[in-house]
Design an enzyme around this catalytic site. Structure first.
Site, PDB file in Angstrom:
ATOM      1  N   LYS A   1       0.830  -1.215   0.000  1.00 27.93           N
ATOM      2  CA  LYS A   1       0.000   0.000   0.000  1.00 27.93           C
ATOM      3  C   LYS A   1       0.863   1.263   0.000  1.00 27.93           C
ATOM      4  O   LYS A   1       0.649   2.160  -0.807  1.00 27.93           O
ATOM      5  CB  LYS A   1      -0.895  -0.004   1.258  1.00 27.93           C
ATOM      6  CG  LYS A   1      -1.547   1.333   1.553  1.00 27.93           C
ATOM      7  CD  LYS A   1      -2.409   1.292   2.802  1.00 27.93           C
ATOM      8  CE  LYS A   1      -1.705   1.518   4.110  1.00 27.93           C
ATOM      9  NZ  LYS A   1      -1.410   2.940   4.438  1.00 27.93           N
ATOM     10  N   ASN A   2       1.832   1.307   0.910  1.00 31.81           N
ATOM     11  CA  ASN A   2       2.596   2.546   1.074  1.00 31.81           C
ATOM     12  C   ASN A   2       3.627   2.776  -0.024  1.00 31.81           C
ATOM     13  O   ASN A   2       4.279   3.813  -0.054  1.00 31.81           O
ATOM     14  CB  ASN A   2       3.249   2.596   2.460  1.00 31.81           C
ATOM     15  CG  ASN A   2       2.201   2.787   3.549  1.00 31.81           C
ATOM     16  OD1 ASN A   2       1.054   3.121   3.249  1.00 31.81           O
ATOM     17  ND2 ASN A   2       2.586   2.562   4.788  1.00 31.81           N
TER      18      ASN A   2
ATOM     19  N   ARG B   1      -4.869  10.444   4.736  1.00 33.36           N
ATOM     20  CA  ARG B   1      -3.837  11.481   4.855  1.00 33.36           C
ATOM     21  C   ARG B   1      -2.835  11.434   3.710  1.00 33.36           C
ATOM     22  O   ARG B   1      -2.278  12.453   3.332  1.00 33.36           O
ATOM     23  CB  ARG B   1      -3.047  11.287   6.144  1.00 33.36           C
ATOM     24  CG  ARG B   1      -3.844  11.305   7.388  1.00 33.36           C
ATOM     25  CD  ARG B   1      -2.909  11.078   8.535  1.00 33.36           C
ATOM     26  NE  ARG B   1      -1.806  12.020   8.430  1.00 33.36           N
ATOM     27  CZ  ARG B   1      -1.838  13.264   8.903  1.00 33.36           C
ATOM     28  NH1 ARG B   1      -2.891  13.698   9.515  1.00 33.36           N
ATOM     29  NH2 ARG B   1      -0.799  14.055   8.749  1.00 33.36           N
TER      30      ARG B   1
ATOM     31  N   CYS C   1      -4.791  12.623  13.480  1.00 29.81           N
ATOM     32  CA  CYS C   1      -5.536  11.373  13.286  1.00 29.81           C
ATOM     33  C   CYS C   1      -5.373  10.506  14.518  1.00 29.81           C
ATOM     34  O   CYS C   1      -4.768  10.929  15.501  1.00 29.81           O
ATOM     35  CB  CYS C   1      -5.101  10.668  12.015  1.00 29.81           C
ATOM     36  SG  CYS C   1      -3.532   9.857  12.176  1.00 29.81           S
TER      37      CYS C   1
ATOM     38  N   ARG D   1       0.603  14.376  13.487  1.00 22.64           N
ATOM     39  CA  ARG D   1       1.055  14.188  12.112  1.00 22.64           C
ATOM     40  C   ARG D   1       1.002  15.459  11.251  1.00 22.64           C
ATOM     41  O   ARG D   1       0.269  15.517  10.259  1.00 22.64           O
ATOM     42  CB  ARG D   1       0.270  13.052  11.455  1.00 22.64           C
ATOM     43  CG  ARG D   1       0.397  11.757  12.221  1.00 22.64           C
ATOM     44  CD  ARG D   1      -0.296  10.619  11.555  1.00 22.64           C
ATOM     45  NE  ARG D   1       0.423  10.110  10.397  1.00 22.64           N
ATOM     46  CZ  ARG D   1      -0.033   9.160   9.604  1.00 22.64           C
ATOM     47  NH1 ARG D   1      -1.200   8.617   9.838  1.00 22.64           N
ATOM     48  NH2 ARG D   1       0.667   8.749   8.575  1.00 22.64           N
TER      49      ARG D   1
ATOM     50  N   ASP E   1       4.758   0.421  12.063  1.00 18.75           N
ATOM     51  CA  ASP E   1       3.569  -0.239  11.511  1.00 18.75           C
ATOM     52  C   ASP E   1       3.457  -1.713  11.919  1.00 18.75           C
ATOM     53  O   ASP E   1       2.470  -2.371  11.583  1.00 18.75           O
ATOM     54  CB  ASP E   1       3.545  -0.112   9.976  1.00 18.75           C
ATOM     55  CG  ASP E   1       3.260   1.314   9.526  1.00 18.75           C
ATOM     56  OD1 ASP E   1       2.792   2.113  10.351  1.00 18.75           O
ATOM     57  OD2 ASP E   1       3.512   1.623   8.349  1.00 18.75           O
TER      58      ASP E   1
ATOM     59  N   ARG F   1      -8.610  -0.655   4.741  1.00 18.30           N
ATOM     60  CA  ARG F   1      -7.747   0.384   4.165  1.00 18.30           C
ATOM     61  C   ARG F   1      -6.389  -0.184   3.766  1.00 18.30           C
ATOM     62  O   ARG F   1      -5.732   0.371   2.885  1.00 18.30           O
ATOM     63  CB  ARG F   1      -7.493   1.498   5.193  1.00 18.30           C
ATOM     64  CG  ARG F   1      -8.663   2.408   5.394  1.00 18.30           C
ATOM     65  CD  ARG F   1      -8.251   3.601   6.212  1.00 18.30           C
ATOM     66  NE  ARG F   1      -6.968   4.099   5.723  1.00 18.30           N
ATOM     67  CZ  ARG F   1      -6.092   4.779   6.448  1.00 18.30           C
ATOM     68  NH1 ARG F   1      -6.348   5.044   7.696  1.00 18.30           N
ATOM     69  NH2 ARG F   1      -4.957   5.207   5.929  1.00 18.30           N
TER      70      ARG F   1
END
Ligand code: EPU
Length: 417
Positions: A22-23, A92, A116, A121, A304, A396
């Site tokens: 994802k990132n 974000r 968040c 952040r 994470d 997500r």
């Protein structure tokens, strides 16, 4: 709102394949804005965040299609350089369009992301970098309005290592006039993946993966084809699941080099793993050993994976000290794990996890993506039934999570609501 119902307590066994990261996918999709034409990105995971990024691009006038794991983006007709509040509040990472829009079109209007669930952040470092490159930044009614005739190369030092900040500046610098040097840049594999996509577009970048990155701007970039790297956090989550359930799971398609610090801790916890063709086989013990962890920017232990590792430590033999150094509010899972029988206390950024013999199913609430993942990890070990509420957080960031778990023999089902 969908719920996930898990009946835990059985060792998971079998094989799964890791999805694209994802990132890594999100910044590479944003990079397509830098060139006019059609770009193709392979191994793009089917996730809510990817959908949000697609909506952001179509809202700008681009075409975005995502079938299977292939995304095709046509940026010929972008005519609106805005990321509206409704989309930025969903995700974000929408802020990743700031650098590319400004570099190609000379302006961008981005809703300022608020705080968040895991911390304040801010994006001050993204803005500082763009200002150094000659952009004018104004704040108006919750929006950042950035303008520049053409960005200029600059020397930029980040006080804190920032992943999306490094990515935003790297993308902006690719089309700037002159050389940009980023110091104390993020070294995450996702930054390297973005740099290789940018190079496929014709960008001149050196030093990605190190703390000093040099970008020599070019006048124009071209559309590209790129394959996203495997998701190291998804791989780590499934390794933790194998470990906590005392299972025997083979995870295909992952890159173990990206998980070095995590693997050192997994091994210290008594979880066995061996490299097999195109993947890793993980064999969990009856109970792991307690191990201390402290999160840090890559190549340190990833923030994470902190919540998932805490779930593993909740049933360890002994007491583990977990220190979170990246985000100031990333212990939201503690209260939920305690509802399942974990014995955890925390003060500031340090949690003390006293391992218990058993966890018991309960109703628990997901508060953010990785907190949700930690509750799934715990529920798979817990006796009886766990109901995970607010499943949209998990959607997500984990592609087909329940399908993959079922393939490993988990008793799990989604209830639509
Ligand atoms: N920070 C600032 N100012 C800035 C930018 C960051 O003070 O302008 C601070 C943050 O508040 C934080 C630290 O710097 O304390 C590091 O934050 P970073 O900017 O690196 O985080 P990010 O880029 O917003 C990405 C991932 C996160 C991951 C972090 C850290 C993406 C899209 N998101 O966020 O992923 O936790 O790096 O590794 O790449 C997730 O996937 O669950 C997730 C939250």
């Amino acid at each position: 709102m969908d719920k996930l119902i898990i009946n835990g307590g059985r060792p998971l066994k079998g094989e799964i394949e890791v999805s694209g990261a994802k990132n890594a996918a999100l910044p590479v999709i944003a990079a397509s804005i830098l060139a006019s034409g059609e770009s193709t990105i392979n191994k793009v995971p089917g996730l809510r965040d990817v959908k949000t990024m697609g909506r952001l691009l179509t809202n700008m006038g681009a075409e975005f299609s995502h079938k299977g794991s292939k995304a095709i983006i046509n940026t010929d007709k972008i005519n609106n350089c805005e990321a509206p509040y409704e989309l930025v509040k969903e995700m974000r990472a929408s802020v990743l369009v700031l650098g590319p829009l400004l570099a190609r079109f000379g302006r961008a209007k981005i809703s300022l992301p608020g705080g968040c669930a895991i911390g304040a952040r801010p994006i001050n470092l993204h803005l500082m970098g763009l200002e150094k490159m000659g952009a004018k930044i104004e704040l108006e009614a919750g929006y950042v309005i950035a303008t520049a005739k053409r960005l200029k190369g600059a020397s930029i030092y980040f006080d804190t290592s920032t992943v999306t900040g490094t990515e935003n500046i790297m993308m902006a610098a690719a089309l700037a006039k002159g050389v940009t040097v980023l110091e104390n840049a993020a070294r995450e594999p996702e930054v390297i993946d973005l740099a290789s996509a940018l190079r496929a577009m014709g960008a001149k970048i050196k030093g990605d993966g190190e703390s000093v990155i040099e970008v020599e701007g070019v006048d124009e970039l071209k559309p590209f084809t790129h394959t996203v790297i495997p998701d190291r956090i998804e791989a780590g989550t499934f390794m933790t699941i194998a470990g906590i359930t005392g299972g025997d799971v083979t995870i295909r398609g992952c890159m173990l080099d990206h998980l070095h610090a995590f693997l050192i801790k997994l091994k210290a916890a008594g979880i066995k793993f061996e490299e097999v063709s195109n993947g890793v086989r993980v064999i969990g013990p009856m109970r792991p050993k307690a191990v201390d962890i402290k999160t840090a920017p890559y190549p340190g232990f990833p923030t994470d994976m902190q919540a998932q590792f805490m779930a593993l430590m909740s049933i360890a033999q002994g007491t583990s000290i977990i220190t979170e150094t990246i985000f100031e509010n990333r212990f939201m899972h503690v209260a939920e794990l305690m509802r399942m029988g974990a014995d955890i206390s925390f003060k500031g950024s340090t949690a003390t996890v006293r391992g218990v013999k058993k966890l018991k199913g309960a109703h628990v609430m997901a508060t953010d993506l990785r907190a949700s993942a930690s509750l799934v990890v715990a529920a798979l070990r817990a006796e009886a039934e766990t109901t995970l509420h607010r499943l949209y957080h998990l959607d997500r960031g984990y592609e087909k999570m329940e399908e993959k778990l079922k393939r490993l023999g988990a008793n799990v089902r989604r209830e639509k609501g």
